[in-house]
Design an enzyme around this catalytic site. Structure first.
Site, short mmCIF file in Angstrom:
data_model
loop_
_atom_site.label_atom_id
_atom_site.label_comp_id
_atom_site.label_asym_id
_atom_site.label_seq_id
_atom_site.Cartn_x
_atom_site.Cartn_y
_atom_site.Cartn_z
N ARG A 134 80.88 2.73 1.11
CA ARG A 134 80.87 2.00 2.38
C ARG A 134 80.22 2.89 3.45
NH1 ARG A 134 86.04 -1.21 4.13
NH2 ARG A 134 84.40 -2.55 5.03
N ARG A 147 91.24 -0.08 2.11
CA ARG A 147 90.31 -0.23 3.23
C ARG A 147 90.95 0.38 4.47
NH1 ARG A 147 93.75 -2.09 6.13
NH2 ARG A 147 92.11 -2.52 7.63
N GLY A 148 90.15 0.42 5.56
CA GLY A 148 90.61 1.13 6.75
C GLY A 148 90.05 2.55 6.67
N ALA A 149 89.45 2.99 7.79
CA ALA A 149 88.68 4.24 7.76
C ALA A 149 89.45 5.44 7.18
CB ALA A 149 88.15 4.54 9.16
N GLN A 206 91.95 -9.55 7.58
CA GLN A 206 92.83 -8.36 7.57
C GLN A 206 93.95 -8.49 8.59
OE1 GLN A 206 89.51 -8.29 7.41
NE2 GLN A 206 88.72 -6.49 6.36
N ASN A 228 83.88 -0.73 15.13
CA ASN A 228 85.14 -1.19 14.53
C ASN A 228 84.87 -2.58 13.96
OD1 ASN A 228 87.98 -0.77 13.96
ND2 ASN A 228 88.39 -2.37 15.43
N LYS A 229 85.88 -3.16 13.35
CA LYS A 229 85.75 -4.46 12.68
C LYS A 229 85.03 -5.47 13.56
CE LYS A 229 86.66 -5.38 9.33
NZ LYS A 229 85.62 -5.36 8.25
N ASP A 248 86.08 2.85 13.25
CA ASP A 248 85.48 3.35 12.01
C ASP A 248 84.54 4.51 12.26
OD1 ASP A 248 86.28 0.41 11.31
OD2 ASP A 248 86.07 1.53 9.44
#
Ligand code: MRU
Length: 343
Positions: A81, A46-48, A185, A236-237, A226
């Site tokens: 995603r 995960r993570g862009a 996270q 973002n998150k 993201d």
């Protein structure tokens, strides 16, 4: 020493299963693009930037079956995603190469492109880190959210890369990390990652950030991204937007650190950014085990959008962008196009 987020060995892609962290360091053996797609969907990776790179290697795996199979894999990976634009950016790079390469060299040439995307990510993070480190005071305490670190990239990180580079430049940086509900996270990855590197890091629940900022102990908030729209609005998150509002209220600078590949110039504003909604179970599952009743109605967006007016600066590998972001973003992209045209 942090374990690599992914590596290639014996014609297979090995992906660090981040769902098992911080308890165990386990790798998923991916021998097909489908394996990689599932790893992305289930947040093993995960993570862009990291999902874009994993997807590029997923296309390489599929290319053993020829161009049609590589193209089908790219389409499948593109459905994993929706929010992080780095995924589509990496897949587009792979698809462009498919058009230009001969069938018999397809696998080798796509592997070369995936390796270039991997190497570029590390180089971008180092450059971004240097640019962002200059913004931090000699002695400071920063607040971060989610994980925009080495675990969300292939090394150094974006937001955490700025923190690493600041320390490398001799600055004394302490970190507070929000736990980042619902999937933690921040708690599971950021705190663990920074502790591995010997940082002074403190965990807090997301709901405690307001009180922390009110105490006046935070010098800057730094997060990753993201997707960044043409006007600087940033996805973002989930929880990032609340932090930006709090930072503004308390007069604390709010920085976004992201590579230029996170900018989506096709979207005029953050209203156009697709926001992933995930399964209710992620919220219904209680941290200590057990479940809330499954008849509970749940809203579970994975990301939110922070409007550009709340962002003090956007840190990229091409330098620090300041408001007004519309012109700053287009000048940055223009400069990137020019640099590529002379390479
Ligand atoms: O759902 P995740 O864990 O993929 O969300 C990750 C984030 O929101 C990060 O902050 C973002 O991708 C930037 S990572 C360098």
């Amino acid at each position: 020493m942090l374990p690599p987020v992914l590596y290639w060995n014996n014609d297979q892609l090995y992906i660090l299963d981040q769902r098992a962290l911080p308890g165990e360091v386990l790798y998923l053996e991916c021998s097909s693009a489908e394996d990689v797609a599932v790893a992305i969907e289930t947040l093993a990776v995960r993570g862009a930037p990291a999902i874009g790179i994993a997807a590029a290697y997923g296309v390489v795996l599929a290319s053993r079956g020829g161009r049609k199979s590589a193209l089908a894999a790219s389409m499948r990976l593109g459905r994993t995603r929706p929010t992080a634009v780095n995924l589509f950016w990496a897949l587009r790079r792979m698809e462009e190469k498919m058009e230009s390469f001969l069938d018999r060299t397809l696998y080798k040439d796509l592997m070369k492109e995936a390796n270039t995307i991997y190497a570029d990510d590390l180089a971008c993070n180092m450059a971004m880190g240097r640019a962002g480190a200059a913004l931090l005071p000699e002695k400071c305490t920063v607040l971060t959210h989610c994980n925009a670190g080495a675990l969300a990239t292939v090394g150094h990180g974006t937001a955490l890369g700025v923190i690493r580079s600041a320390r490398e430049a001799g600055k004394d940086v302490k970190v507070f990390a929000c736990e980042t509900r619902p999937l933690l996270q921040g708690a599971r990855l950021t705190v663990w990652e920074l502790m591995q590197d010997g940082f002074d890091v403190t965990l807090l629940c997301d709901s405690m950030a307001g009180s922390l900022l009110k105490k006046g102990v935070i010098d800057a908030v730094i997060v990753g991204a993201d997707r960044i729209a043409a006007n600087g609005d940033t996805a973002n998150k989930i929880g990032t937007y609340s932090l930006a509002v709090l930072a503004k209220h308390h007069g604390v600078p709010f920085y976004v650190a992201a590579p230029v590949s996170t900018i989506d110039p096709a979207l005029p504003s953050g209203d156009d950014i697709p926001i992933e909604e995930r399964r209710p179970e992620e919220i219904l599952r209680l941290p200590g085990g057990g479940m809330l009743p499954d008849e509970y109605a749940v809203w579970n967006p994975a990301f939110d959008v922070t409007e550009s007016g709340l962002i003090t600066a956007i840190i990229t590998e091409m330098g620090v962008l300041q408001p007004p972001y519309g012109p700053a973003v287009s000048a940055c992209l223009e400069r990137r196009r020019f640099e590529w045209s002379i390479v």
